[in-house]
Structure formats: C-alpha cells, structure tokens
Design an enzyme around this catalytic site. Structure first.
Site, PDB file in Angstrom:
ATOM      1  N   LYS A  22       0.836  -1.206   0.000  1.00  0.00           N
ATOM      2  CA  LYS A  22       0.000   0.000   0.000  1.00  0.00           C
ATOM      3  C   LYS A  22       0.868   1.252   0.000  1.00  0.00           C
ATOM      4  O   LYS A  22       0.631   2.190  -0.764  1.00  0.00           O
ATOM      5  CB  LYS A  22      -0.908   0.004   1.246  1.00  0.00           C
ATOM      6  CG  LYS A  22      -1.617   1.314   1.486  1.00  0.00           C
ATOM      7  CD  LYS A  22      -2.522   1.255   2.684  1.00  0.00           C
ATOM      8  CE  LYS A  22      -1.905   1.682   3.983  1.00  0.00           C
ATOM      9  NZ  LYS A  22      -1.595   3.119   4.089  1.00  0.00           N
ATOM     10  N   ASN A  23       1.887   1.266   0.855  1.00  0.00           N
ATOM     11  CA  ASN A  23       2.674   2.499   1.002  1.00  0.00           C
ATOM     12  C   ASN A  23       3.634   2.749  -0.158  1.00  0.00           C
ATOM     13  O   ASN A  23       4.317   3.774  -0.185  1.00  0.00           O
ATOM     14  CB  ASN A  23       3.415   2.500   2.341  1.00  0.00           C
ATOM     15  CG  ASN A  23       2.453   2.694   3.501  1.00  0.00           C
ATOM     16  OD1 ASN A  23       1.266   2.946   3.297  1.00  0.00           O
ATOM     17  ND2 ASN A  23       2.952   2.549   4.715  1.00  0.00           N
ATOM     18  N   CYS A 116      -5.945  12.771  12.419  1.00  0.00           N
ATOM     19  CA  CYS A 116      -6.413  11.486  11.911  1.00  0.00           C
ATOM     20  C   CYS A 116      -6.470  10.539  13.080  1.00  0.00           C
ATOM     21  O   CYS A 116      -6.219  10.922  14.211  1.00  0.00           O
ATOM     22  CB  CYS A 116      -5.503  10.953  10.814  1.00  0.00           C
ATOM     23  SG  CYS A 116      -4.002  10.224  11.428  1.00  0.00           S
ATOM     24  N   ARG A 121      -1.735  15.108  12.467  1.00  0.00           N
ATOM     25  CA  ARG A 121      -0.872  14.686  11.342  1.00  0.00           C
ATOM     26  C   ARG A 121      -0.369  15.929  10.643  1.00  0.00           C
ATOM     27  O   ARG A 121      -0.857  16.304   9.568  1.00  0.00           O
ATOM     28  CB  ARG A 121      -1.703  13.811  10.405  1.00  0.00           C
ATOM     29  CG  ARG A 121      -0.893  12.853   9.562  1.00  0.00           C
ATOM     30  CD  ARG A 121      -0.944  11.455  10.105  1.00  0.00           C
ATOM     31  NE  ARG A 121      -0.161  10.541   9.304  1.00  0.00           N
ATOM     32  CZ  ARG A 121      -0.529   9.303   8.990  1.00  0.00           C
ATOM     33  NH1 ARG A 121      -1.688   8.858   9.400  1.00  0.00           N
ATOM     34  NH2 ARG A 121       0.245   8.529   8.286  1.00  0.00           N
ATOM     35  N   ASP A 306       4.033   0.669  12.010  1.00  0.00           N
ATOM     36  CA  ASP A 306       2.825   0.008  11.487  1.00  0.00           C
ATOM     37  C   ASP A 306       2.725  -1.459  11.905  1.00  0.00           C
ATOM     38  O   ASP A 306       1.644  -2.044  11.867  1.00  0.00           O
ATOM     39  CB  ASP A 306       2.792   0.100   9.950  1.00  0.00           C
ATOM     40  CG  ASP A 306       2.477   1.511   9.466  1.00  0.00           C
ATOM     41  OD1 ASP A 306       2.132   2.369  10.303  1.00  0.00           O
ATOM     42  OD2 ASP A 306       2.582   1.752   8.252  1.00  0.00           O
ATOM     43  N   ARG A 398      -8.707  -0.509   4.093  1.00  0.00           N
ATOM     44  CA  ARG A 398      -7.761   0.482   3.553  1.00  0.00           C
ATOM     45  C   ARG A 398      -6.423  -0.178   3.209  1.00  0.00           C
ATOM     46  O   ARG A 398      -5.693   0.321   2.357  1.00  0.00           O
ATOM     47  CB  ARG A 398      -7.502   1.587   4.595  1.00  0.00           C
ATOM     48  CG  ARG A 398      -8.658   2.537   4.817  1.00  0.00           C
ATOM     49  CD  ARG A 398      -8.232   3.684   5.722  1.00  0.00           C
ATOM     50  NE  ARG A 398      -6.905   4.123   5.345  1.00  0.00           N
ATOM     51  CZ  ARG A 398      -5.913   4.385   6.205  1.00  0.00           C
ATOM     52  NH1 ARG A 398      -6.102   4.293   7.495  1.00  0.00           N
ATOM     53  NH2 ARG A 398      -4.736   4.764   5.780  1.00  0.00           N
TER      54      ARG A 398
END
Ligand code: UD1
Length: 417
Positions: A22-23, A116, A121, A306, A398
């Site tokens: 994803k990143n 967030c 953020r 993460d 997500r």
C-alpha cells in the site's frame, strides 16, 4: 456496515501470497502525475486507499483503468490542480499528491489534512521543503495553496525528522525542478526506494534512495514506464502474527525477506522459527510464545510503527511481561482498549505499553479504531475462545486485500457479513 465474525482457536497452516505494498502504490500513483504518457503499474492491491488515489487521479483529468492488479494511468489530459475536500478526507496520505501536482501544473490546492486516527498529522515538513524549492504558500479557509508558476528550483533540504511522506513529496517536486536537490536525513523505507526506482525508469535522475542522503538532479520532463510494486511488508507481518498467535506454521510467498529483518528478530525473540528464501518466508510458532524485553518503534531499518499493533497483539498471549514503546505517532494506542475487551492485560502510559501475557483470550464484540489496530484485533480474535464480532472494518479494507479469503485459506474460521 460490514463486520468480521471470527471463531477463534484454529491453528493456521499453509501458504499465503503477499500483495503489493500500500505504502508504495500510493506515492507511485501520485508520481504518475509527473509522467507524460501512460504508466502501467503492476501488483496493485485492491484496497480502498488505492481506489481513493485513483479517484483523485480521475478528478485531476487522468484516464485510469484497473484490471487484475494492474493500473494504467494516462495523464495526457490533466486539467485540474485542486484536490477537493471530500477526496482529501477519504485518505490523509493524499497530501503526497502535493509535490507532483505542483511540479506538473505550477499550482496545487488541497484541504488541510488535519488530525487522523493516529493523532495530529502535521505537514509542516512537507510545506517548508516545498517553500525551499521556491513555492509560495497561502492558507485560507482550511485550504492550502502552493504556487510556482515559473517552476521549482533545486535546493538543499535538511529534514529535522526522517518523515516518509515529506521525503516522497520532496522527491516528487524535485524530479523536474531546475538544478539539484539534496535531501539530508531522508527517510530510508523500502517504499521510498520503490518510488525512486519507478521515477528513474521514467527518466528521472534520483540517487541515494534508501540512504539518508538523496540527491535529485532535475530533468526537463519524465515519460512513463511499466513498474511492479514491491510486496507489502506490513501485510506480511500481519500474517506472521496470525500464525504466531494461533500456534501455526505458514509460508509467506512473494515477500522481500530483507525488508522484514527488524520484524523477524522480534518474532524470533518471542520463540518463533523463521526461515527465509529469496522471495519467501516460513514461520513456525512455538507451543508457548515468550515475552520480549522491549520493542521500540523507530524509522527504517528499525522496527516499524505500522507493525507495532500486530506484535503487541501476539505478546498479549506470551509467557510473561513485555514492554512496548511507540516513538513515531503520539496517539497510536487506541486499539488497546479494544484488545483488552478480548481479555488482554495491557497498561499504557504515554508512549509506553506494558503487556502482561495471559493464558487465554476470550471473544467479545470489538471495534476497529484504525487500520493496523483493526488488524491487531483480527490477530487476537483468531486466538480468542469463542466468536468475536469486529465492526468498523472499513479501516482494515484500507490496507488488506481479501484478508478474509487469505485467512480462511490458512484454516481460520472467519467470514464477513
Ligand atoms: C507513512 C506511512 C505510514 C507509516 C509512517 C511511518 C504511507 C502512505 N504511510 O506515513 O503507514 O506509519 O510513514 O512509518 O506511506 N510529521 C510531522 N510533520 C510533517 C510530517 C510528519 O511532524 O510534516 C510527524 C508525524 O506526525 C509523525 C511522524 O512525523 O509523528 C512520522 O510521520 P511520517 O514519516 O511523515 O509518516 P507518513 O508519511 O504520514
């Protein structure tokens, strides 16, 4: 609103393919804005954050198609440099479009990303770096507008913190700036290397990605290329945690094991056996997980923030007390209250969590508070006695492609309703 229903207690066995990161895919999709022609990006996972990026590209005037993990982006008709508030709110990391839109259009307008689920953020590092490259910035009524009508100009930029997003935004802005940009104290995450590889294949001249000094020699224009996104190291850590907490034994396929070094050493300290091949990783859990002395989240190549919730989830069932320190985000522990509903014994104070291992977890209704916190609940529920119902799973979508199918194929009793 869909929910996950998990009947815990099944050991996981078998093999699982790890989807694209994803990143990586998010900044690479933002990078296509700089490309002249049609970019072809392979190994794109089907995630709501990826759809949000595609919707931003379409709003800007790009033609995008998604087919079986491949996204094509034709930027010939980009006509807009503004991301509306509703698209910004779908994904906080849409700030990553700022550098690319500004470089391509000479102007960019976004709404302020605000707070967030992980806490405030700020984007001060992004904005001050873009100013150093010659942009003027104004903020009004919740909108941030950047202008560089005569183009950006290379500069030396010293980041006070090795921010992933700021490093990416600077690279994107600097690729077609006049002159040379040097980023000192750049973030070194593998996803930054992937972004630089994509851009270099399109004709950019970026050197040093993956080290703390990145040099970008500006070029007039970049074209396009075919690129395959790297595997998602956090998704890999999630399936490793699922195997570890259930006492299972699984093979992860399509991974880059060296990206998982810091994660692997914590699983090993907890008693897991890990064996790596060039692109696969085997993990076998012990009968009883051991406590670990202290896990600290830091920038790459250290232990990633993460993966923190996933490790913390397995430590709730370890033999003894483990210490966990979250150094990157100030409000990352909200999922812990939900883990405690499943019987975990965790106390938090500021950025520290003390995890007292328990003999067993037990099912309870719980709610995702954020993406990785939600995945931690799934991991814990796989080991909890009884049937856990997890709500607000849009957070999980997500970042995880077909998590229900992947875990079911490994033997978990999980379904989405
Ligand atoms: C990226 C990842 C995210 C990961 C994080 C840290 C993407 C899409 N997201 O997020 O999954 O958790 O890296 O590895 O790649 N900060 C500032 N000012 C700024 C920018 C950041 O104070 O201008 C602070 C943040 O509030 C945070 C810390 O720096 O406390 C890390 O943020 P950063 O590395 O920028 O993370 P992201 O790029 O947002």
């Amino acid at each position: 609103m869909s929910k996950l229903i998990i009947n815990g207690g099944k050991k996981l066995f078998g093999a699982v393919n790890i989807h694209g990161a994803k990143n990586s895919v998010l900044p690479i999709l933002a990078a296509t804005v700089l490309c002249h022609g049609t970019s072809i990006i392979h190994n794109c996972p089907q995630l709501s954050d990826v759809s949000a990026s595609v919707n931003i590209l379409k709003h800007l005037g790009c033609k995008c198609f998604y087919k079986q993990g491949t996204i094509t982006v034709d930027t010939t008709e980009i006509k807009c440099s503004r991301i509306p508030d509703n698209l910004m709110r779908k994904m906080r990391s849409s700030v990553i479009f700022l550098g690319a839109i500004l470089a391509r259009c000479g102007n960019a307008v976004i709404s302020s990303p605000g707070g967030c689920e992980l806490g405030p953020r700020p984007i001060d590092l992004h904005i001050s770096a873009l100013k150093r490259l010659g942009a003027t910035v104004s903020e009004n009524h919740g909108l941030i507008e950047l202008n560089a009508p005569d183009g950006l100009v290379g500069a030396d930029i010293n980041l006070s913190f090795a921010s992933v997003g700021a490093t990416e935004n600077i690279i994107l802005a600097a690729v077609t700036a006049r002159g040379t940009t040097v980023i000192n104290n750049a973030a070194k995450e593998p996803e930054i290397v992937d972004l630089a590889n994509f851009l270099n294949s399109c004709g950019a001249r970026i050197f040093g990605a993956g080290t703390d000094t990145v040099t970008i020699y500006g070029v007039n224009q970049i074209n396009c290329c075919c690129h395959k996104v790297i595997p998602d190291r956090i998704a890999a850590a999630t399936y490793m945690a699922a195997a570890a907490i259930t006492g299972g034994e699984i093979l992860l396929k399509d991974v880059i094991p060296s990206h998982l070094n810091a994660i692997n050493s914590v699983f090993e300290e907890a008693g897991c056996t890990i064996k790596c091949d060039s692109n696969s990783l085997y993990i076998k859990a012990p009968c009883q997980l051991s406590r670990v002395s202290c896990v600290r989240t830091v920038v790459y190549p250290g232990f990633p923030t993460d993966a923190g919730p996933l490790i913390l989830a397995i430590l709730t069932k370890a033999n003894g007390t483990s210490l966990f320190v979250e150094n990157i985000f100030e409000n990352r522990f909200r999922y812990i209250d939900e883990l405690c509903r499943l019987g975990a014994n965790v106390k938090t104070e500021g950025k520290i969590a003390v995890v007292e291992g328990v003999n067993s977890l037990s099912a309870a209704p719980c709610k995702c508070t954020d993406l990785r916190g939600g995945a931690a609940l799934v991991v814990a529920a796989l080991a909890a006695k009884g049937t856990t119902v997890i709500s607000d799973i849009y957070h999980i979508k997500r970042g995880y492609e077909n998590i229900t199918q992947r875990l079911s194929a490994l033997g978990a009793e999980i379904k989405e309703i």
